[in-house]
Scaffold this motif. Structure first.
Motif, short mmCIF file in Angstrom:
data_model
loop_
_atom_site.label_atom_id
_atom_site.label_comp_id
_atom_site.label_asym_id
_atom_site.label_seq_id
_atom_site.Cartn_x
_atom_site.Cartn_y
_atom_site.Cartn_z
N TYR A 1 -7.40 14.62 1.12
CA TYR A 1 -6.53 13.89 0.20
C TYR A 1 -5.45 14.81 -0.35
CZ TYR A 1 -4.92 10.99 -3.65
OH TYR A 1 -4.13 10.27 -4.51
N HIS A 2 -5.82 16.03 -0.64
CA HIS A 2 -4.83 16.99 -1.14
C HIS A 2 -3.73 17.22 -0.11
CE1 HIS A 2 -3.34 21.20 -1.58
NE2 HIS A 2 -3.15 20.78 -2.83
N ALA A 3 -4.09 17.35 1.16
CA ALA A 3 -3.09 17.58 2.20
C ALA A 3 -2.17 16.37 2.34
CB ALA A 3 -3.79 17.86 3.54
N CYS A 4 -2.70 15.16 2.29
CA CYS A 4 -1.86 13.96 2.44
C CYS A 4 -0.91 13.81 1.26
CB CYS A 4 -2.75 12.73 2.58
SG CYS A 4 -3.65 12.65 4.14
N VAL A 5 -1.42 14.05 0.04
CA VAL A 5 -0.56 13.90 -1.13
C VAL A 5 0.54 14.93 -1.12
CG1 VAL A 5 -0.52 14.09 -3.64
CG2 VAL A 5 -2.32 12.79 -2.53
N PHE B 1 -4.15 9.08 3.91
CA PHE B 1 -4.10 8.77 2.47
C PHE B 1 -2.70 8.94 1.90
CE2 PHE B 1 -8.57 10.57 2.81
CZ PHE B 1 -9.14 9.33 2.96
N THR B 2 -1.70 9.03 2.74
CA THR B 2 -0.33 9.22 2.27
C THR B 2 0.11 8.02 1.45
OG1 THR B 2 0.14 10.51 4.24
CG2 THR B 2 2.02 9.70 2.98
N GLY B 3 0.62 8.28 0.24
CA GLY B 3 1.12 7.22 -0.62
C GLY B 3 0.04 6.41 -1.31
N MET B 4 -1.22 6.81 -1.25
CA MET B 4 -2.30 6.04 -1.85
C MET B 4 -2.80 6.73 -3.10
SD MET B 4 -4.53 4.93 1.51
CE MET B 4 -5.59 3.89 0.52
N ARG B 5 -3.13 5.93 -4.13
CA ARG B 5 -3.74 6.46 -5.33
C ARG B 5 -5.12 7.00 -5.02
NH1 ARG B 5 -3.22 2.19 -10.09
NH2 ARG B 5 -5.45 2.36 -9.68
N PHE B 6 -5.62 7.85 -5.90
CA PHE B 6 -6.88 8.53 -5.63
C PHE B 6 -8.03 7.54 -5.52
CE2 PHE B 6 -10.77 10.65 -6.93
CZ PHE B 6 -10.78 11.75 -6.08
N ASP B 7 -8.10 6.59 -6.43
CA ASP B 7 -9.23 5.66 -6.38
C ASP B 7 -9.17 4.77 -5.15
OD1 ASP B 7 -6.89 4.59 -7.50
OD2 ASP B 7 -7.99 2.92 -8.38
N ASN B 8 -7.95 4.38 -4.73
CA ASN B 8 -7.84 3.58 -3.52
C ASN B 8 -8.20 4.38 -2.28
OD1 ASN B 8 -7.10 1.22 -4.80
ND2 ASN B 8 -4.91 1.68 -4.70
N ALA B 9 -7.80 5.64 -2.26
CA ALA B 9 -8.19 6.50 -1.14
C ALA B 9 -9.69 6.68 -1.08
CB ALA B 9 -7.48 7.85 -1.25
N LEU B 10 -10.30 6.89 -2.21
CA LEU B 10 -11.75 7.05 -2.24
C LEU B 10 -12.44 5.74 -1.85
CD1 LEU B 10 -14.10 8.94 -2.88
CD2 LEU B 10 -14.00 8.13 -5.26
#
Length: 1690
Positions: free
Chosen positions: A722-726, A686-695
Motif C-alpha cells: 500500500y505504501h508503494a502504491c500511494v 491500491f493506487t488512488g484508494m483510501r486505506f480502509d478501502n484498500a484493506l
C-alpha cells in the motif's frame, strides 16, 4: 392569405400579428383586474415621466411600447430581422416574474410564451435568440404570482410545465445554457414535489414534463461532435449572441444524471419507492434518447458507469425490491446493454448478476464462477444421451414473490432476444476468468424455472416466461441458419489445433455403427483447446509449463547450484501461432475466436483445480503442476511464487480459508512462502484508494489465519504494497499538477494502522462485544503510531465512520477473488469504474522490456495502463510502417503485439458484430453445446406438463428452433434428440390394443397430436440430418399410428406413379385373379380429407382397424376426434412427402433411414458385406438351432404377434424409397434386398410381410430394370430372392406372381442380365406352370421372354396349327411341311445365351404340366422346337469357329524334321520349336471343342427329356406334338457335320428306340389313360425309321473300302440297326390298323434305302461281317414282317 396563416413561419406580418394578438389578450385580462383598472383611471398623469404611458402601470406601458414596435417590425423582413426576440418577449416575462400579478394573468402570459415557442416565431439563427431563450428559461423557472385557490394555482403551475417543455423541445432549445437546463429540471421536479401537498394530477404532470425535458435534452446528444462537450451551435451562437451564455453541453447533462441517480438512491422516505421508480424511468428515458451518443462524452459516460449504475444496484440489487423498481431497473439495464455495452462492460456484469439474475432466482445470492463447468453434458459425449432434469426453483422465493421473478425473467428474455447477446455474454463473461458466468447462469435459470414445483404440476406464468427465454436462446443460436454454409471452415490457432478446436464450430454429422450406437468413446477422448496448447510444450524439458493467466508457453532454464537462474525464461504467446508475422493495426477477430475457446477451457480447468484445492490445498497445487499449469513445485523460485499467487488471486471458487493458510505459511516450512505472499499482494492495485478501502479489498480475497504470526506476516506485506502504491500515485498527481493526493506515511505506520483497523472492525461488529469502541478510543489507540507522531484526526475519523457503517466482511465461503461482496464497493472508485475492475492476469512488470517500445506502467491505474499499452503499440506499429524496407518482425515485436491483442480481448469485444459467419458459427457452436442439455430438458418438461394450447405451441416451436440451431452448427445427435423428445408424448399417449376406437383416443389428446405433427415437421425440414435414433423414434410413432388405423399399408404400385418412372409403361393384360391376403380380407374405410394425393391416398385409408375386433358404434365426439386425428396425420405428418423427399437426402442420411426401417420392421441391421452375400443368395435361411455354418447370413424377421401389418408397412416404405432413389439404387439396394430376403425366407405361411417383400422385389425390378443399366445385374439377381419363398406360400401367391412375371417379361425382357436373373425369372414361370389359375400368365411371360408378341397368341382350346401338323403326320404325309411351318413365331436372336437353359427348362415344365391346358402344353412343345432351332444355329456357328481355330492351330504347329529331298532344298534337319502363339492357338481350339461338346450334351438332354417326358404324355395333342418335335430335332441335327457318331448312336438307342418300346407297351396293355396311343406309336415308328436312315452314314463311318464293310466292321450301325428291328418286333404284335400297317412299311422303307446305299448287301462273301449282318437282318425281318422277302428289296 389563408395558406400563409396555416404555416406559422411564412412572413414578418404573420409573426407580428401573432405576437400582437397575444399582447392584446394579456393587456385585456390585466385591465379587467381591479389593480390595473384603478391605476389607469385615476393615475397622476402629470407625475409620470413617460408621456406615452399616459400614467399607466409600467407593465401595461411596456405592452404598449412593444405593440408600436411590432407594427414597425411587421412592415418588412429587414425590420423584423433587426428586432431582437427578447424585445417582444420582455413584457410577458415581466408579468411572469412579477409577484403582483394574479394567477390568471400569469397563466395568460405563460400561454402567450408557449404559443410563441410552439409557432417558432424566431429561429435559432436569429439575432439575440440565445439571450431570448435564456431569458425565457430564467423567467419561467422563477415565476411568481399571487396565490388564490389551489385549483387555479395548479393551472398556472401546469402552464409553467408546458412552457418549460416547449422551451426545451423548440428548435431554439439547443441555445439554452447549462444553467438553464439544470434550472428547468429542478423547476419541473420542484413543481410536483415541493410541499408534498400537491394534487395527484399536478404530480403526474410534473413527472411527465420532467420526462419530456430529459428526453428532449438527451436526444440532442446524437448531433453533438465527439470531441466537443457543448452543442454544435456553440460557435455560431457565440457570434450571434455575444451577451448570452454558451449553449448547454455534457456538463449539464452530467448534472442531470447525477440528480436522477440521487432520486434512485433515496432511502427511508415516505415516497421512496415512487421516487426510485421515477428516477429509474427518467434514467432509462435519457439512455433511450441519447443512445450510443452517451459513450462519446466521457463526463456523461462516467456518471453512467458510476452514480447511475451504483444507484441501480442499490435500488434493485439488495433485499427484495418492489415490482415497480425492479421493472424500471431492468429497463435501465436493457438500455445500458443496448447502447453502452462496450463502455459499461464491468458494470453490466454486476448489474446482470446482482439485479436480474438474483431477482429471477428469487433473491438468491450468486457466487462468481459457481456455474462454470456445471452445464449438462454435450450431446454425443459419453453418458449424455438424454440430459438430466435440473433441480427446479421454488415457486415462491423466500422473501420475494413470483411477480418479481417473472419481471426479471422477462428482462432476461428481452436481453437474450437481442441479436448477439448470448454470443457476447459467453465470449466476454463466461470465457473470462474471474467473471460471472452470465450465459451459463441465464440458461440454467431458464431451464430450472420451467420445471414445475410439484409432481404433476401445471406450468404457470412464471414457467411460461422461462420457456420464452429458452425459445429466445435457441432462436439466437439458430439465427442465420439459412445463410450459414454447411461445414464452414473454421480456422484455429495453428494447424495442429485444427482437429481439436474446429470441430467445436462445425462438427461432422454423427456416424452411427451397424448396431445404431454412436462413437461416444471417441467424443469423450477428444482433447480441448488447453490440452492442445499444453501438448506443444517440449516433453523433454521438465521446467516447461503453460501460464494459463497470460496464455503463454514458458520454457524456464533450470536453476544453477548456487540458486541463481542460469538463463532467462522464454515465453511464447499462443496468439503468435495464429497471427504469425501478420501484425495488422486491428487484430482480426475471425482468426482469434479460438483464443476464446482456450480461455473457456482454462476457466473450466481452473474450476476443476479449485475443487482439488478446496479438498487439499497441497494436492490442488500438485494437480496444477502435474498438468503443467505450474512450474515444478520442487524447484521453487520467483516463477513458481508468481504462478501460485495468480492462482490464489484469480482462480474461481477457491476456499478462502485455505488461501489464508498458504499465504501465512511459515517460511521455515516453505522456502517460497514469503515470495508467494509478496507476489500475491503485488497483484492488488491500491493506487488512488483510501486505506480502509484498500484493506477491505485485500481482506476480501482470503480469510485471515488464526495465528498471530501469520497475520503479522500478511499485514506487513500489505503495508509495504500500500505504501508503494500511494507513493507512486501521489507522484503522478504532483507531476500532473492535480489534486486529491492521499495521505502518505511509511510502511511500518501502515502496518500498525492495519492491525488497529482490524481490531476496530471486530470490536464494532462482533455481537459478543457489548461495549463498542468509540471514536475517541480509536483516536487514542493510534496516537504516536504515524512515524512517531499522530495521524490526522480527519483521516482516522473517516476510517472509523466507514468501518462503523460498513463492516469489512471476511468471507469464508469459496468464491471468485475479483467479485466484491454486496455493499463492498469502495466509496471512492478508481477512475471511472464504480466497481473493482478485475486486475490484469499478469502484473505490468512482466510486460516486454522498454526496448520493445514499452514504458514502465506499473505506477499507473489499470485504465490508464490499458490506454498506455494501446498507445505504445500504435507507436511501435507506426515506426514499423515508416521503415524504408519491409523488416520481418522480431520476437519482441510479436510479443508486444500478442500482449496488445490480449489486452483488447480482456475488455468487451463485440464478437457478434464480427464480419462473416465463421466467428459466429465457431462460438455459436460452442454455446449450443453448453446450452443443449438444459434447454432440451426444459422443452421436454413443457411438453410433458403443458396443459394450455399456447404452452404446447411454444414448446413445439422451441423444438423446431432447437433443430434449426443444431442444423446450423451440425451438432452430432442433436436433431435425433429433438425428434425423440417430440415423439415421447405420442408414445406415452398410445392406447392399448384392446381399445375399441384407438384413433378417437389419439384425437382427444391435444398434446399427442400437436407433438406428433411437430416431430414430423422437424423431420420434413431436417430429415437429412436425422440419425438412427431419431428415425427409430419417428418410425415408432408412425407405426403406432398405423396400428391405430390412421396409417394403413400402401400399394406401392400406386405410389410408383410419383417416383419419377414412366407412368405410360405398358402393362400386360392378365386374367383377373383372386388374391388371398390380410388386406383384402379386412378392408378399412377411407378417411375423407383433402390436401394430398398419390402415395398418401394409398397410405391413409381410414381410422378403423378391424383387427381390434367388433366395436360399438362411435359417438359423435369419437367421430369428431377421429376426424381431427386423421387431419393431423394427413395434413401435418405428410408421410408421403417425407418419403418422397428422401430423393434429396445425402447418402449417409438415406442409409440411416433404411436402417431404421429395417429395425422397425423387425429385421436386424447387418453389415454391407452380409447384405451383399444375402443378395447373392449363397446359402439357405438361418436355422432355428443357431447353426451359422449353413445358415442364411441375414436372420429372419422378428415380428411380435399383432405387428405383422406394421412390418409390412416398413417393407412398403423401403420399396418406395428404393423406387424414389433410383439414381442411387446401388447404394441402398443391398441393405433393402437383405431385409426383403429375411422377410421372404422366414415366411412359412402367407403373411403381409412375405407378400410385401415378394411383390416389392418384382415391382422394383419391373420399374427400375429399364432405367438403371448399371445395376441391372444386381437387380436381376434380386429376383432370386423370390426362390426363397416357401412352396406352399408361393402357391397362394401364384396368380399374382404370374401376373408380375408377365409384366416383367413384357417390359424388361431386354434388360434382364445374368444367368441367376434368368434362372429366378424362369423359376417363377415354372411355379406358375403347376397352378391352374396362373399357368396362362406364366406361359405368356415365357413367350414374352422368347420375343413373341403375347397379344397374338391364342391360348384357348380348339383347332390350331399344331393339331393340323400332327394330323398330317398321322396321315403319312411328308414331315418336311411340319418342319418348315412352326406354330409359333419366335425371335430367337433376342434370347441371350444365359437365358437359354432356364427358358428351355420352363418350356419343358409347361409341356408336361397337367395343370396347364392341352393347348398350352402343345405350344410349349412347339416352343421347345423353336429353342432347339436356336441351339442348332448356335452350334453351327460354333463349329465353324472351331474349324477355323483348328486350321490356325495346325498352321502354327511345329513341323517335323525335313529329310531327304526336303533337306536338299534347305529344310531344317532338327525339330522346330513351339512358340507362344502356337500354344495359344492350340488352347483356343481345345476350348472351342470343349464348348462344342457341351452344346452337344445340351442337345442330347433336350431330345432325351422330350422323348422321356413329353412323348408319353397322357394328352394326345401334347404327345403327338412332342413326337413331331422330336423328329424335327433329330433330323435337324444331322445338318451339323461335326455331330459325333457316339451322340448319333445314343440318340437312336437311348432316345428313339426306348420311346418306341414304351409306347408299344402302352398299346399292348391297353391303358385307357393313353388315348390314341397307337397313333403316337405309329408316329414314333416313322420317326425311328427316318432318324435311322438319316444317321446311317454317321453310324457307318468312311474309313472302310465299302459302306457295307464299314457298317459291318467296328461301327455303331449294326447295333443301332439290330436294336431298331428288335424294338419293332413287339410293335408288330400290336393289332391296330395304325400300327399293323406302319411296322412292315417302315421296315421295308429302311431296307430299300440301306440296300440302295450299299450299307447292307447280300453279295458279300460268306463268313464276312457283311454277310453276317445281312443274315441277322433278315432273321429279325422275319419276326417283324414275315411277308417281306429279299427279292422284293433287291
Amino acid at each position: 392569405m389563408d395558406a400563409a396563416l396555416a404555416r406559422p413561419l411564412l412572413g414578418c406580418r404573420h409573426r407580428s400579428a401573432l405576437v400582437n394578438s397575444e399582447l392584446v389578450a394579456v393587456m385585456s385580462l390585466m385591465r379587467t383586474n381591479a389593480r390595473w383598472a384603478v391605476v389607469s383611471m385615476y393615475g397622476n398623469h402629470a407625475s409620470s415621466p413617460d408621456v406615452d404611458g399616459l400614467g399607466e402601470d409600467p407593465l401595461l406601458r411596456d405592452f404598449q411600447v412593444v405593440r408600436r414596435k411590432l407594427h414597425e417590425a411587421g412592415s418588412s423582413e429587414e425590420a423584423w430581422a433587426n428586432t431582437a426576440p427578447r424585445e417582444y418577449l420582455a413584457p410577458f416575462l415581466e408579468v411572469v416574474r412579477s409577484v403582483e400579478t394574479s394567477g390568471p394573468i400569469t397563466g395568460m402570459a405563460l400561454s402567450a410564451i408557449h404559443k410563441v415557442l410552439l409557432c417558432e416565431v424566431f429561429t435559432p439563427d436569429a439575432q439575440g435568440a440565445a439571450a431570448a431563450m435564456h431569458a425565457v428559461a430564467d423567467a419561467v423557472t422563477h415565476c411568481r404570482f399571487e396565490a388564490t385557490d389551489p385549483a387555479s394555482d395548479e393551472v398556472v403551475l401546469s402552464k409553467i410545465l408546458q412552457v418549460l417543455v416547449a422551451c426545451v423541445r423548440s428548435p431554439c432549445g439547443s441555445l439554452l445554457s447549462d444553467e438553464d437546463i439544470c434550472a428547468i429540471v429542478q423547476a419541473c421536479f420542484r413543481i410536483g414535489h415541493q410541499t408534498g401537498k400537491e394534487s395527484e394530477l399536478l404530480q403526474r404532470l410534473a413527472r411527465q414534463a420532467l420526462l419530456d425535458v430529459v428526453r428532449a435534452t438527451f436526444g440532442r446528444m446524437e448531433n453533438w461532435p465527439v470531441d466537443d462537450a457543448a452543442s454544435p451551435l456553440a460557435s455560431t451562437s457565440s457570434q450571434l449572441n455575444e451577451d448570452a451564455p454558451p449553449p448547454f453541453g455534457s456538463a449539464s447533462l452530467a448534472e442531470v444524471l447525477r440528480f436522477l441517480a440521487t432520486l434512485v438512491a433515496l432511502e427511508d422516505g415516505p415516497d421512496t419507492e415512487v421516487m426510485n421508480v421515477f428516477g429509474l424511468t427518467l434514467i432509462n428515458a435519457a439512455l433511450e434518447s441519447a443512445g450510443s451518443a452517451l459513450g462519446r462524452h466521457p463526463e456523461v459516460l462516467a456518471l453512467c458507469k458510476g452514480d447511475v449504475c451504483r444507484a441501480v444496484l442499490k435500488a434493485a440489487g439488495t433485499g427484495h425490491p418492489s415490482a415497480g423498481v425492479l421493472s424500471c431497473a431492468c429497463s435501465v439495464i436493457h438500455s445500458l446493454y443496448l447502447y453502452l455495452r462496450e463502455a459499461t462492460y464491468t458494470q453490466l456484469e454486476q448489474l446482470l448478476s446482482r439485479v436480474v439474475l438474483r431477482n429471477a432466482r428469487g433473491g438468491a445470492t450468486y457466487a462468481a464462477g459457481a456455474s462454470a463447468g456445471t452445464m449438462s453434458p454435450k450431446p454425443g459425449s459419453a453418458g449424455a444421451p438424454a440430459p438430466a432434469a435440473p433441480q427446479s426453483l421454488p415457486a415462491t422465493p423466500p422473501g420475494g414473490n413470483a411477480e418479481q421473478m417473472r419481471m426479471a425473467l422477462e428482462c432476461l428474455v428481452d436481453l437474450v432476444a437481442l441479436p448477439g447477446f448470448l454470443l457476447d455474454a459467453y465470449a466476454n463473461f463466461d470465457c473470462a476468468v474471474g467473471r460471472v458466468d452470465i450465459f451459463e447462469e441465464t440458461i440454467s435459470l431458464f431451464s430450472k424455472t420451467v420445471f414445475p414445483t410439484s409432481v404433476g404440476g401445471v406450468l404457470g406464468p412464471l414457467h411460461v416466461s422461462a420457456l420464452e427465454g429458452v425459445l429466445a436462446s435457441l432462436d439466437e443460436v439458430g439465427r442465420g441458419a439459412e445463410s450459414a454454409t454447411a461445414g464452414a471452415a473454421v480456422p484455429s490457432l495453428d494447424a495442429a489445433d485444427t482437429d481439436s478446436t474446429s470441430a467445436a464450430a462445425a462438427p461432422a454429422p454423427e456416424s452411427v455403427g451397424d448396431d445404431g450406437s454412436t462413437p461416444a468413446a471417441a467424443a469423450a477422448a477428444a482433447s480441448d483447446a488447453l490440452d492442445a496448447a499444453i501438448a506443444k510444450l517440449p516433453a523433454d524439458t521438465p521446467t516447461a509449463w503453460f501460464d494459463v493467466w497470460s496464455c503463454e508457453r514458458v520454457i524456464a532454464a533450470p536453476e544453477s547450484t548456487d540458486g541463481e537462474s542460469a538463463a532467462a525464461e522464454v515465453r511464447t504467446h499462443v496468439l503468435a501461432d495464429a497471427l504469425g508475422a501478420d501484425l495488422p493495426p486491428e487484430p482480426p477477430l475471425e482468426r482469434l475466436f479460438t483464443y476464446i475457446h482456450l480461455r473457456k477451457s482454462i476457466k473450466r480447468r481452473l474450476v476443476l483445480a479449485a475443487s482439488h484445492f478446496n479438498r487439499d490445498a497441497k494436492k490442488g497445487l500438485q494437480f496444477l503442476a502435474h498438468a503443467r499449469m505450474l512450474p515444478p513445485l520442487e524447484g521453487g523460485g520467483d516463477a513458481l511464487a508468481t504462478a501460485v499467487a495468480r492462482f490464489l488471486r484469480y482462480a474461481p471458487n477457491l476456499d478462502k480459508t485455505a488461501i489464508g493458510e498458504i499465504l501465512g505459511e511459515d517460511p521455515k516450512k516453505d522456502k517460497n512462502a514469503i515470495a508467494t505472499l509478496t507476489r500475491f499482494t503485488d497483484l492488488f492495485d491500491f493506487t488512488g484508494m483510501r486505506f480502509d478501502n484498500a484493506l477491505r479489498l485485500f481482506l476480501g480475497s482470503f480469510r485471515l489465519p488464526g495465528e498471530a504470526q501469520k497475520i503479522s506476516r500478511i499485514m506487513e506485506v500489505f503495508a509495504a504494497r500500500y505504501h508503494a502504491c500511494v507513493t507512486a500515485g501521489n507522484a503522478v498527481l504532483r507531476a500532473a499538477g492535480g489534486e486529491g493526493e492521499l495521505y502518505e506515511s511509511d510502511a511500518d505506520s501502515y502496518y500498525v494502522l492495519a492491525y488497529s483497523v482490524i481490531m476496530l472492525n471486530t470490536d464494532l461488529h462482533n455481537k459478543q462485544v457489548k461495549k463498542k469502541m468509540t471514536l475517541e478510543q480509536f483516536l487514542k489507540n493510534n496516537r504516536g503510531t504515524n512515524q512517531g507522531g499522530d495521524w490526522p484526526e480527519s483521516f482516522l475519523t473517516d476510517i472509523y465512520e466507514t468501518i462503523s457503517r460498513d463492516e469489512i466482511k471476511i468471507e469464508t465461503a469459496a468464491g471468485g477473488g475479483s467479485e466484491p461482496a454486496a455493499g463492498g464497493a469502495p466509496e471512492e472508485p478508481r477512475l471511472e469504474a464504480p466497481f473493482p475492475f478485475p486486475q490484469l492476469p499478469y502484473p505490468p512488470t512482466e510486460l516486454p522490456a522498454p526496448s520493445a517500445g514499452w514504458s514502465d506502467l506499473g505506477h499507473l491505474p489499470e485504465a490508464e495502463r490499458r490506454a498506455a499499452v494501446v498507445r505504445a503499440y500504435h507507436a511501435a506499429y507506426e515506426r514499423r510502417n515508416a521503415a524504408e524496407t519491409d523488416v520481418h518482425p522480431t520476437s519482441d515485436a510479436v510479443a508486444v503485439y500478442c500482449r496488445y491483442v490480449d489486452h483488447l480481448l480482456s475488455t468487451y469485444v463485440p464478437w457478434s458484430e464480427s464480419p462473416g459467419h465463421s466467428v459466429q458459427l465457431a462460438i455459436g457452436g460452442e454455446i449450443l453445446k453448453n446450452m443443449w442439455g438444459p434447454c432440451t430438458a426444459a422443452l421436454s418438461v413443457a411438453l410433458e406438463h403443458g396443459r394450455d394450447a399456447g404452452v404446447l405451441t411454444m414448446a413445439c416451436e422451441g423444438a423446431h428452433r432447437a433443430a434449426m440451431a443444431v442444423a446450423r452448427h451440425r451438432l452430432p445427435g442433436g436433431i435425433d434428440h429433438v425428434v425423440a423428445t417430440l415423439c415421447r408424448p405420442t408414445a406415452a399417449a398410445h392406447p392399448s390394443a384392446a381399445s375399441p376406437r384407438p384413433a378417437s383416443v389419439f384425437g382427444m389428446d391435444a398434446r399427442a397430436m400437436r407433438t406428433c405433427g411437430a416431430a414430423f415437421t422437424v423431420a420434413h425440414q431436417y430429415g437429412d440430418r436425422l440419425g438412427d435414433s431419431g428415425w427409430r423414434a419417428l418410425l415408432d410413432v408412425l407405426l403406432r399410428l398405423h396400428r391405430m388405423g390412421l396409417v394403413v399399408s400402401s400399394v406401392v404400385e400406386e405410389a410408383g406413379l410419383a417416383d419419377g418412372t414412366d407412368p405410360s409403361m405398358p402393362r400386360a393384360h392378365s386374367a383377373p385373379t383372386e388374391v388371398v391376403s390380410e388386406a383384402a380380407a379386412t378392408p378399412t374405410p377411407p378417411l375423407h380429407s383433402a390436401g394430398s394425393s398419390g402415395f398418401l391416398r394409398a397410405l391413409f385409408g381410414g381410422v378403423t382397424d378391424t383387427s381390434y375386433g367388433a366395436a360399438p358404434p362411435p359417438t359423435p365426439a369419437e367421430v369428431e376426434a377421429e376426424r381431427r386425428a386423421g387431419d393431423v396425420v394427413l395434413n401435418t405428418c405428410r408421410v408421403d412427402d417425407l418419403l418422397a423427399d428422401t430423393k434429396f437426402f445425402e447418402d449417409e442420411s438415406l442409409l440411416r433411414l433404411c436402417r431404421a426401417l429395417v429395425w422397425a420392421g423387425g429385421g436386424k441391421v447387418v453389415p454391407p458385406s452380409v447384405a451383399a452375400a444375402a443378395l447373392a443368395g449363397l446359402s439357405a435361411p438361418v436355422s432355428t438351432d443357431g447353426d451359422e455354418d449353413g445358415g442364411h447370413p441375414v436372420p429372419p424377421l422378428s415380428v411380435p404377434p399383432g405387428h405383422e401389418r406394421s412390418a409390412a408397412f416398413c417393407l412398403d416404405a423401403l420399396v418406395y424409397i428404393a423406387l424414389r432413389n433410383r439414381d442411387r439404387l446401388g447404394l441402398l439396394w443391398a441393405s433393402v434386398a437383405a431385409h426383403l430376403s429375411a422377410a421372404i425366407a422366414g415366411a412359412s405361411a402367407p403373411s403381409p410381410t412375405a407378400e410385401k417383400a415378394v411383390f416389392g422385389v418384382l415391382r422394383v425390378c419391373r420399374r427400375l430394370l429399364p432405367y438403371k443399366e448399371e445395376v441391372a445385374l444386381e437387380l436381376g439377381s434380386s429376383l432370386g430372392l423370390v426362390a426363397l419363398l416357401d412352396a406352399g406360400v408361393a402357391d397362394q401367391y401364384a396368380p399374382r406372381l404370374a401376373s408380375e412375371a408377365l409384366d416383367l417379361a413384357v417390359n424388361c425382357r431386354e434388360h434382364v442380365r445374368g444367368a441367376r436373373a434368368w434362372g429366378a425369372l424362369c423359376h417363377l414361370l415354372v411355379a406358375s406352370a403347376h397352378h391352374g389359375q396362373a399357368f396362362e400368365d406364366g406361359f405368356r411371360a415365357l413367350l414374352a421372354c422368347c420375343g413373341t408378341d403375347v397379344d397374338t397368341v391364342n391360348l384357348a382350346s380348339g383347332e390350331n396349327s399344331t393339331g393340323a401338323s400332327a394330323s398330317t403326320e398321322a396321315g403319312g404325309e411328308s414331315s418336311a411341311d411340319a418342319e418348315d411351318k412352326p406354330s409359333l413365331s419366335l425371335n430367337a436372336a433376342l434370347l441371350p445365351p444365359e437365358a437359354f437353359l432356364p427358358v428351355l427348362g420352363a418350356a419343358f415344365a409347361y409341356s408336361r404340366s397337367t395343370s396347364c391346358s392341352e393347348r398350352v402344353s402343345a405350344l410349349a412343345v412347339e416352343l421347345v422346337s423353336a429353342l432347339h432351332a436356336q441351339l442348332l444355329e448356335k452350334m453351327s456357328v460354333l463349329q465353324k469357329e472351331h474349324l477355323t481355330a483348328l486350321d490356325r492351330a495346325q498352321a502354327l504347329a511345329p513341323a517335323p524334321p525335313s529329310t531327304g529331298f526336303g533337306a536338299f532344298f534347305g529344310g531344317s534337319s532338327g525339330p522346330a520349336e513351339e512358340t507362344q502363339e502356337s500354344r495359344d492357338a492350340a488352347e483356343d481350339a481345345a476350348a472351342l471343342e470343349k464348348r462344342l461338346l457341351e452344346y452337344y450334351g445340351v442337345w442330347f438332354s433336350l431330345i432325351n427329356d422330350l422323348a422321356a417326358k413329353c412323348c408319353i404324355d397322357a394328352r394326345p395333342l401334347v404327345r403327338e406334338a412332342s413326337v413331331i418335335v422330336l423328329q424335327r430335332c433329330l433330323l435337324g441335327a444331322d445338318k451339323l457335320y461335326s455331330l459325333p457318331s457316339s451322340v448319333a448312336s445314343d440318340a437312336i438307342s437311348k432316345v428313339v428306340i426306348p420311346l418306341v418300346g414304351e409306347l408299344t407297351e402302352f398299346c399292348r396293355r391297353g391303358d385307357g389313360r393313353m388315348l390314341h396311343a397307337d397313333k403316337t406309336l405309329r408316329m414314333s415308328i416313322t420317326t425311328l425309321s427316318k432318324v435311322l436312315l438319316q444317321y446311317a452314314h454317321r453310324l457307318v463311318g468312311s474309313d472302310k473300302v465299302t459302306p457295307a464293310a464299314a457298317a459291318a466292321e467296328g461301327s455303331a450301325f449294326p447295333a443301332a440297326w439290330l436294336s431298331a428291328l428288335d424294338a419293332l418286333v413287339p410293335a408288330s404284335k400290336v393289332r391296330t390298323e395304325e400300327v399293323s400297317e406302319a411296322v412292315p412299311e417302315a421296315v421295308k422303307n429302311m431296307l430299300l434305302v440301306l440296300v440302295a446305299q450299299n450299307i447292307i448287301t447280300q453279295r458279300a462273301a460268306k463268313e464276312t461281317p457283311e454277310a453276317k449282318l445281312w443274315e441277322l437282318t433278315w432273321k429279325q425281318v422275319a419276326l417283324v414282317a414275315p411277308s417281306l422277302k429279299a427279292d422284293q428289296i433287291m
